[in-house]
Enzyme design. Structure first.
Site, PDB file in Angstrom:
ATOM      1  NE  ARG A  51      68.103  39.161   0.453  1.00 11.93           N
ATOM      2  CZ  ARG A  51      67.193  38.404  -0.227  1.00 11.93           C
ATOM      3  NH1 ARG A  51      66.929  37.165   0.269  1.00 11.93           N
ATOM      4  NH2 ARG A  51      66.568  38.887  -1.522  1.00 11.93           N
ATOM      5  N   GLY A  52      68.100  36.511   6.558  1.00 10.92           N
ATOM      6  CA  GLY A  52      68.590  35.672   7.654  1.00 10.92           C
ATOM      7  C   GLY A  52      67.675  35.084   8.886  1.00 10.92           C
ATOM      8  CB  CYS A  53      64.626  36.670  10.157  1.00  7.28           C
ATOM      9  SG  CYS A  53      65.795  37.972  10.530  1.00  7.28           S
ATOM     10  CD  GLN A  54      62.298  28.931  10.761  1.00  7.53           C
ATOM     11  OE1 GLN A  54      61.236  28.745  11.179  1.00  7.53           O
ATOM     12  NE2 GLN A  54      62.974  27.512  10.650  1.00  7.53           N
ATOM     13  CB  SER A  55      59.469  35.073  11.713  1.00 11.82           C
ATOM     14  OG  SER A  55      60.654  35.447  12.383  1.00 11.82           O
TER      15      SER A  55
END
Lengths: 147, 435
Positions: A51-55
């Site tokens: 969690r916490g990544c745009q990709s």
């Protein structure tokens, strides 16, 4: 074969120090992604998304049992649908892979700053990077209580 | 020897416009900033920055309360801004202009208050498949609360509303009804539709929707209409009386104004029927523990100390837009859109998402085999600010079967040269990512 985690970090720092402009830096990062131990299809599931990544980044950790070779170490595999993110996770896997949980928990993350990644990556990405490290350390913490 | 005639006649002096935006003197990764993320938030001209600054430096005081001079000056400045906004959207009365925190707050107010008075179990709220999450989720919440159902107008491959149009007939009247006035089977409206909530311009695709025709159709059926105008007001002249909508929402920060300020226009008769949204100071007439009576419009919907500096900044932004010329700005943006569309399509494997006939200066695209996030990161390294991701329109991404796009959105201070630099930078990035 007894390279320490700190030595691998130093290797990475030196590799990046030799690179000139942004293009070399990102090409190097993309190149890292090609060496990533790929996550097995059955582990490439939503539960393993960081969690916490745009990709999208999938990270799987396997704790080697005491009767297996490399008993007690954590083996990471990962993947991402974006090349740069894949390069970043590959870099992290290279540093933290096949180590005992305590080594991972004790490791400094200062090398990230030293390779200029944090300053060169967008806040979103930097957060993703922190999220990946946090996730690896969480695995290490969970496995450190397993004898 | 006569001078050659320039191929492209400049719409206006871009240099003059650029000089008014201090941020354009900034550098990113050692390169001059190319700002193509105007649909996310607009940059601020010096005049707006100074108006906000001047408020704090010279007349900062709370409004509508004090007997002292500064309070009166602040109140006058705030109400003058309300009148400026009223005139800009041609509302009938200043008290039809309610100041909110932004489009999201405006739409939440609309959904909460309309839901309370209008929605009963089995009723329907009609939205479209290209809505921003801010015009989806508040209606889902209202539907859940009142047992109503959310209905969605589908989107065509071009990124337009998939509406039944009778060939050979003008769009208005008769969009969904034949000449006999019989309802068509494929009309998105049903007897249970109580509210139509639709975006004027799509933030992801740039599509300009035929909201006037939709509103006319809705009105005939006694349906209340709400328009999300966040992406329209910066580019198009908006006349709420001509549109005939009941409510119209927009944000200050996308139209050269400050962040944290927005507007909900509401037709007086409707606003009078709606219950207040938030309670607090400013919005009351008389409070006792037994019963509270509410202030008159617009204050009934403006609980607490308003964002006075933001309101004054928004007023200045509107004056700046009018002084610069809405038509000239729109023409420049369309010239950029046309050029970018033509040039981007030269890139192998590039597909534009959103090819509607009527668009504002927004262009979303995907490149085969290239993740939008990688592309956005490499463009940033070259000093170019674009948006990547789902743009808060996940259902629209699902419609097109993609996880996100790269979006460039233009302002009148952008130039053809900047577009060319983006094209070159995109080609360079794609080459790196495809190797």
């Amino acid at each position: 074969m007894s390279t320490t985690l700190a030595q691998v970090q130093q290797e990475v720092v030196e590799e990046f120090a030799m690179l000139g402009d942004w293009q070399d830096r990102y090409e190097q990062l993309i190149e890292q992604g090609r060496d990533l131990p790929l996550i097995a299809p059955e582990h490439k599931v939503d539960n393993n998304l960081v969690r916490g990544c745009q990709s999208r980044v999938w990270l799987h950790a396997e704790h080697r049992a005491s009767d297996q070779p490399g008993a007690g170490i954590i083996h990471f595999t990962a993947d991402s649908d974006a090349l740069i993110t894949k390069g970043i996770v590959a870099l992290l896997v290279r540093v933290y892979n096949d180590r005992h949980p305590q080594e991972i928990l004790d490791a400094s993350t200062e090398f990230i700053d030293r390779i200029g990644l944090r300053e060169h990556l967008s806040p979103n990405r930097a957060n993703g990077l922190s999220a990946m490290i946090d996730q690896m350390k969480r695995y290490a913490l969970a496995f450190s209580s397993v004898q | 020897m006569s001078n050659p005639i320039p191929a492209v006649k400049p719409v206006f002096n871009t240099g003059e416009i650029r000089a008014q935006f201090p941020i354009l003197r900034e550098q990113v990764h050692g390169r001059p900033l190319i700002y193509f993320d105007n649909a996310a938030t607009g940059q601020k001209p010096q005049r707006v920055i100074e108006a906000v600054d001047r408020y704090y430096a010279t007349i900062n005081a709370n409004v509508h309360r004090g007997v002292h001079t500064l309070s009166n000056l602040a109140t006058e400045a705030q109400e003058a801004a309300r009148e400026t906004v009223r005139a800009h959207i041609n509302a009938k009365y200043p008290h039809e202009v309610i100041f909110t925190a932004g489009t999201t707050a405006s739409l939440n107010l609309a959904a909460a208050c309309l839901g309370q008075v209008l929605l009963k179990p089995g009723d329907e709220v009609l939205i479209s498949g290209m809505e921003h999450h801010a015009n989806i989720v508040p209606w889902q919440l209202a539907c859940d609360r009142h047992g109503a159902t959310l209905k969605v107008i589908p989107i065509t491959e071009e990124g337009e509303l998939d509406l039944p149009v009778i060939p050979g007939l003008p769009r208005n009247p008769g969009l969904f009804t034949g000449q006999s006035g019989q309802a068509r089977n494929d009309s998105p409206f049903t007897d249970r539709t109580k509210i139509l909530a639709i975006t004027h311009v799509s933030n992801t695709l740039g599509t300009i929707n035929p909201v006037k025709e939709l509103i006319a159709e809705a009105k005939q059926r006694g349906i209340i209409t709400v328009v999300d105008g966040a992406q329209a007001v910066p580019h198009l002249p908006v006349d709420v009386q001509d549109l005939g909508c009941d409510l119209y929402a927009f944000s200050g920060h996308k139209m050269y104004g400050p962040t944290g300020i927005g507007v909900l226009y509401g037709r007086e008769e409707l606003l009078e029927c709606m219950p207040p949204w938030q309670g607090g100071g400013e919005m009351i007439d008389r409070v006792t523990f037994e019963k509270t009576t509410y202030a008159k419009l617009p204050f009934k919907f403006e609980a607490g100390t308003p964002h006075i500096a933001g309101i004054i900044g928004l007023g200045e932004a509107v004056r700046w837009m009018n002084d610069t010329g809405m038509a000239a700005m729109a023409a420049q943006e369309l010239a950029l859109l046309e050029h970018a569309t033509k040039e981007l399509l030269q890139i192998d494997g590039l597909r534009i998402i959103g090819t509607a006939k009527e668009k504002v200066g927004v262009i979303s695209f995907v490149v085969e085999g290239v993740h939008h996030y990688d592309l956005g990161t490499l463009l940033d390294q070259q000093g170019i600010a674009v948006r990547t991701g789902h743009h808060c329109t996940q259902p629209l991404m699902d419609r097109f079967g993609i996880s996100g796009t790269t979006r460039a959105s233009f302002a009148p201070f952008n130039t053809i040269d900047e577009v060319d630099m983006m094209i070159a930078a995109t080609m360079r990035a794609v080459k790196m990512l495809r190797r």
